[in-house]
Write a protein that holds these residues in place. Structure first.
Motif, PDB file in Angstrom:
ATOM      1  N   LEU A 117      64.704  50.105  23.783  1.00  0.00           N
ATOM      2  CA  LEU A 117      64.019  48.814  23.635  1.00  0.00           C
ATOM      3  C   LEU A 117      63.879  48.123  24.989  1.00  0.00           C
ATOM      4  O   LEU A 117      62.820  47.585  25.324  1.00  0.00           O
ATOM      5  N   ALA A 118      64.961  48.158  25.790  1.00  0.00           N
ATOM      6  CA  ALA A 118      64.933  47.531  27.105  1.00  0.00           C
ATOM      7  C   ALA A 118      63.870  48.173  27.992  1.00  0.00           C
ATOM      8  O   ALA A 118      63.187  47.489  28.768  1.00  0.00           O
ATOM      9  N   ASN A 119      63.687  49.474  27.840  1.00  0.00           N
ATOM     10  CA  ASN A 119      62.781  50.226  28.708  1.00  0.00           C
ATOM     11  C   ASN A 119      61.317  49.878  28.484  1.00  0.00           C
ATOM     12  O   ASN A 119      60.499  50.017  29.403  1.00  0.00           O
ATOM     13  N   ILE A 120      60.953  49.404  27.285  1.00  0.00           N
ATOM     14  CA  ILE A 120      59.534  49.122  26.996  1.00  0.00           C
ATOM     15  C   ILE A 120      59.227  47.620  26.938  1.00  0.00           C
ATOM     16  O   ILE A 120      58.075  47.238  26.771  1.00  0.00           O
ATOM     17  N   SER A 121      60.250  46.763  27.080  1.00  0.00           N
ATOM     18  CA  SER A 121      60.050  45.321  26.866  1.00  0.00           C
ATOM     19  C   SER A 121      59.672  44.595  28.149  1.00  0.00           C
ATOM     20  O   SER A 121      60.295  44.777  29.194  1.00  0.00           O
ATOM     21  N   ASP A 122      58.640  43.745  28.035  1.00  0.00           N
ATOM     22  CA  ASP A 122      58.334  42.817  29.124  1.00  0.00           C
ATOM     23  C   ASP A 122      59.327  41.658  29.082  1.00  0.00           C
ATOM     24  O   ASP A 122      59.766  41.173  30.118  1.00  0.00           O
ATOM     25  N   MET A 123      59.648  41.204  27.885  1.00  0.00           N
ATOM     26  CA  MET A 123      60.700  40.202  27.684  1.00  0.00           C
ATOM     27  C   MET A 123      61.718  40.785  26.715  1.00  0.00           C
ATOM     28  O   MET A 123      61.366  41.204  25.614  1.00  0.00           O
ATOM     29  N   LEU A 124      62.975  40.818  27.126  1.00  0.00           N
ATOM     30  CA  LEU A 124      64.036  41.341  26.279  1.00  0.00           C
ATOM     31  C   LEU A 124      64.950  40.186  25.887  1.00  0.00           C
ATOM     32  O   LEU A 124      65.524  39.508  26.754  1.00  0.00           O
ATOM     33  N   ILE A 125      65.075  39.939  24.592  1.00  0.00           N
ATOM     34  CA  ILE A 125      65.901  38.848  24.077  1.00  0.00           C
ATOM     35  C   ILE A 125      67.167  39.436  23.467  1.00  0.00           C
ATOM     36  O   ILE A 125      67.099  40.302  22.585  1.00  0.00           O
ATOM     37  N   VAL A 126      68.312  38.974  23.942  1.00  0.00           N
ATOM     38  CA  VAL A 126      69.604  39.420  23.410  1.00  0.00           C
ATOM     39  C   VAL A 126      70.079  38.391  22.398  1.00  0.00           C
ATOM     40  O   VAL A 126      70.414  37.260  22.748  1.00  0.00           O
ATOM     41  N   SER A 127      70.086  38.788  21.127  1.00  0.00           N
ATOM     42  CA  SER A 127      70.484  37.891  20.044  1.00  0.00           C
ATOM     43  C   SER A 127      71.531  38.584  19.189  1.00  0.00           C
ATOM     44  O   SER A 127      71.262  39.060  18.089  1.00  0.00           O
ATOM     45  N   VAL A 128      72.738  38.650  19.738  1.00  0.00           N
ATOM     46  CA  VAL A 128      73.853  39.321  19.061  1.00  0.00           C
ATOM     47  C   VAL A 128      75.029  38.348  19.021  1.00  0.00           C
ATOM     48  O   VAL A 128      75.010  37.317  19.697  1.00  0.00           O
ATOM     49  N   PRO A 129      76.067  38.640  18.217  1.00  0.00           N
ATOM     50  CA  PRO A 129      77.235  37.748  18.192  1.00  0.00           C
ATOM     51  C   PRO A 129      77.775  37.478  19.589  1.00  0.00           C
ATOM     52  O   PRO A 129      77.732  38.341  20.477  1.00  0.00           O
ATOM     53  N   ILE A 130      78.301  36.270  19.781  1.00  0.00           N
ATOM     54  CA  ILE A 130      78.728  35.820  21.112  1.00  0.00           C
ATOM     55  C   ILE A 130      79.697  36.803  21.764  1.00  0.00           C
ATOM     56  O   ILE A 130      79.580  37.102  22.963  1.00  0.00           O
ATOM     57  N   GLU A 131      80.624  37.345  20.962  1.00  0.00           N
ATOM     58  CA  GLU A 131      81.653  38.199  21.555  1.00  0.00           C
ATOM     59  C   GLU A 131      81.092  39.529  22.055  1.00  0.00           C
ATOM     60  O   GLU A 131      81.744  40.244  22.827  1.00  0.00           O
ATOM     61  N   HIS A 132      79.877  39.889  21.624  1.00  0.00           N
ATOM     62  CA  HIS A 132      79.273  41.152  22.061  1.00  0.00           C
ATOM     63  C   HIS A 132      78.195  40.949  23.120  1.00  0.00           C
ATOM     64  O   HIS A 132      77.685  41.934  23.673  1.00  0.00           O
ATOM     65  N   THR A 133      77.815  39.701  23.389  1.00  0.00           N
ATOM     66  CA  THR A 133      76.653  39.437  24.242  1.00  0.00           C
ATOM     67  C   THR A 133      76.793  40.041  25.627  1.00  0.00           C
ATOM     68  O   THR A 133      75.895  40.738  26.113  1.00  0.00           O
ATOM     69  N   CYS A 134      77.904  39.800  26.289  1.00  0.00           N
ATOM     70  CA  CYS A 134      78.068  40.291  27.664  1.00  0.00           C
ATOM     71  C   CYS A 134      78.084  41.820  27.712  1.00  0.00           C
ATOM     72  O   CYS A 134      77.530  42.432  28.633  1.00  0.00           O
ATOM     73  N   ASP A 135      78.690  42.455  26.706  1.00  0.00           N
ATOM     74  CA  ASP A 135      78.719  43.924  26.665  1.00  0.00           C
ATOM     75  C   ASP A 135      77.307  44.487  26.499  1.00  0.00           C
ATOM     76  O   ASP A 135      76.950  45.495  27.129  1.00  0.00           O
ATOM     77  N   VAL A 136      76.500  43.847  25.646  1.00  0.00           N
ATOM     78  CA  VAL A 136      75.127  44.316  25.433  1.00  0.00           C
ATOM     79  C   VAL A 136      74.288  44.118  26.697  1.00  0.00           C
ATOM     80  O   VAL A 136      73.475  44.971  27.057  1.00  0.00           O
ATOM     81  N   ILE A 137      74.501  42.992  27.378  1.00  0.00           N
ATOM     82  CA  ILE A 137      73.780  42.762  28.638  1.00  0.00           C
ATOM     83  C   ILE A 137      74.078  43.885  29.622  1.00  0.00           C
ATOM     84  O   ILE A 137      73.172  44.436  30.269  1.00  0.00           O
ATOM     85  N   ARG A 138      75.353  44.255  29.746  1.00  0.00           N
ATOM     86  CA  ARG A 138      75.733  45.338  30.662  1.00  0.00           C
ATOM     87  C   ARG A 138      75.135  46.677  30.204  1.00  0.00           C
ATOM     88  O   ARG A 138      74.729  47.504  31.023  1.00  0.00           O
ATOM     89  N   GLU A 139      75.089  46.874  28.871  1.00  0.00           N
ATOM     90  CA  GLU A 139      74.580  48.137  28.321  1.00  0.00           C
ATOM     91  C   GLU A 139      73.113  48.358  28.671  1.00  0.00           C
ATOM     92  O   GLU A 139      72.714  49.475  29.049  1.00  0.00           O
TER      93      GLU A 139
END
Length: 433
Positions: free
Chosen positions: A54-76
């Protein structure tokens, strides 16, 4: 533009999917692939199983996950974002995600930490608050800002630190005090439904607000409490204030109690404005109930404020919580809190758009000097008449020289409504041919 929403099948992510789907090419991911695909089909958007994809094809990438997972998903997903794109997160806490995005994203990727201060139940963006906490502003920032303003949203720009402090008051303190009140009611084994017989409008509003907070996802509420760096200080201050007030009353220290109450009142700011807003809320509740009560026995349209579905029929009864609607042999109970009564013109338009109509030509002899426009205007004032057109005017050999035969094409919601027009024509002195 491709908009990717990680977590687009649930909660706020799903709400954003709903808003963006008509303007952009939307792709979503979710933890439950089966559910995610079902939501994507329902919303007419695309589903991708991989966050990295999803990140590879997105012009805008929105991270909308539980707070405790947000930073891990950003790094991922950071290594897979394409050059020139932008990352947006929508969590209630901003310091952690802001710091993480600054650490892992290269200069070619812009990032805008964001907090929409509304929940998944929000049905309109107008006048909703959204907070932006930018560290550096690139080409995307002005585009995003203008877009939000075009939706009539109230955009606040601040730092991540100030945002989190303000949210410690707006969310942490509010949620903590409301849940504490609900917990006290539970510990007292009070039946809330019994208190309704004694409730004042203010109590009613307070209970509704408490119920709204405690019914939210408890994991989300806990993370709002635990992950805000100001949380401990806020909760400790609240607990100290409760104990101080309790001791003043238990010790029969009237002066202390009055001093606490007066100081608290002075610090509440514009009291007159607060009274005005609460009076409007109470008035709106009472007015809506009054309109419903006065409509008993009449045909009404009731719109569900969340699903948007409209129910029509004869309003049979209204009590404190429920409206009973009859349509033919079927009855339906609707919670008053979840419905809005349609205005007459709204109900009429709904009938035109959703109910089958009937068209009939009516020929009628009138006195020769009859005013056609007056007839048409009068017919259009009849309930459930959609249109009337003059299609023929004739005064040949079979028509008295002092008369004229007029043929109108009338469109109405039912044959019974057409019969009303025929009666009106004869009332004008006409003779049906």
């Amino acid at each position: 533009m491709n908009v990717g929403i990680i977590g687009g099948s649930d909660g706020l992510g799903r709400t954003l999917t709903y808003y963006f789907r008509d303007e952009f090419e939307v792709y979503i991911t979710g933890r439950d692939h089966k559910k995610g695909k079902a939501v994507a089909d329902e919303m007419n958007v695309h589903y991708i199983e991989s966050n990295a994809g999803l990140a590879n094809i997105s012009d805008m990438l929105i991270v909308s996950v539980p707070i405790e997972h947000t930073c891990d998903v950003i790094r991922e997903v950071a290594p897979f974002m394409k050059e020139g794109s932008v990352m947006v997160d929508v969590t209630s806490v901003k310091e952690g995600p802001t710091e993480t995005m600054g650490e892992v994203l290269p200069d070619t990727i812009e990032y805008i930490p964001t907090h929409p201060i509304f929940g998944p139940r929000t049905t309109r963006l107008d006048n909703q608050v959204i907070v932006l906490t930018p560290v550096r502003k690139g080409k995307w920032y002005s585009k995003v800002y203008r877009y939000l303003e075009s939706k009539n949203m109230r955009v606040i720009e601040t730092s991540a630190e100030k945002h989190d402090f303000m949210m410690s008051i707006v969310q942490v303190l509010t949620h903590f005090s409301f849940i504490s009140t609900a917990s006290a009611i539970e510990k007292l084994k009070v039946d809330i439904s019994e208190t309704e017989d004694y409730e004042s409008p203010i109590y009613n509003l307070m209970i509704d607000m408490i119920a709204r907070i405690v019914s939210q996802n408890p994991y989300l509420t806990y993370n709002i409490q635990s992950m805000n760096n100001n949380g401990a200080k806020i909760r400790n201050t609240f607990a100290d204030a409760v104990i101080e007030l309790k001791d003043a009353i238990n010790n029969e220290d009237e002066d202390k109690f009055i001093d606490i109450a007066i100081n608290a009142t002075k610090h509440m700011g514009d009291i007159k404005n607060a009274l005005g807003r609460s009076d409007k809320a109470i008035g709106a509740l009472n007015y809506e109930y009054s309109i419903l009560f006065n409509s008993i026995g009449q045909e009404v349209g009731l719109k569900h404020i969340y699903s948007g579905k409209i129910h029509t029929g004869i309003l049979e009864s209204v009590d404190g919580k429920t409206a009973v609607l009859r349509n033919g042999t079927k009855t339906k109970k609707l919670r008053i809190a979840n419905i809005r009564i349609l205005l007459d013109n709204e109900l009429y338009q709904w009938k035109i758009d959703n109910l089958a109509n009937t068209t009939q030509s009516i020929s009628c002899m009138f006195p020769k000097n009859v005013h056609v426009e007056t007839i048409q205007k009068t017919v259009m004032n009849i309930d459930n008449i959609i249109d009337i057109k003059l299609t023929d005017a004739y005064n040949g050999p079979q028509i008295d020289e002092n008369s004229i035969s007029l043929t109108f094409e009338v469109t109405a919601l039912s044959k019974e409504d057409i019969e009303k027009v025929i009666k009106l024509f004869t009332g004008f002195g006409g003779i049906i041919r």
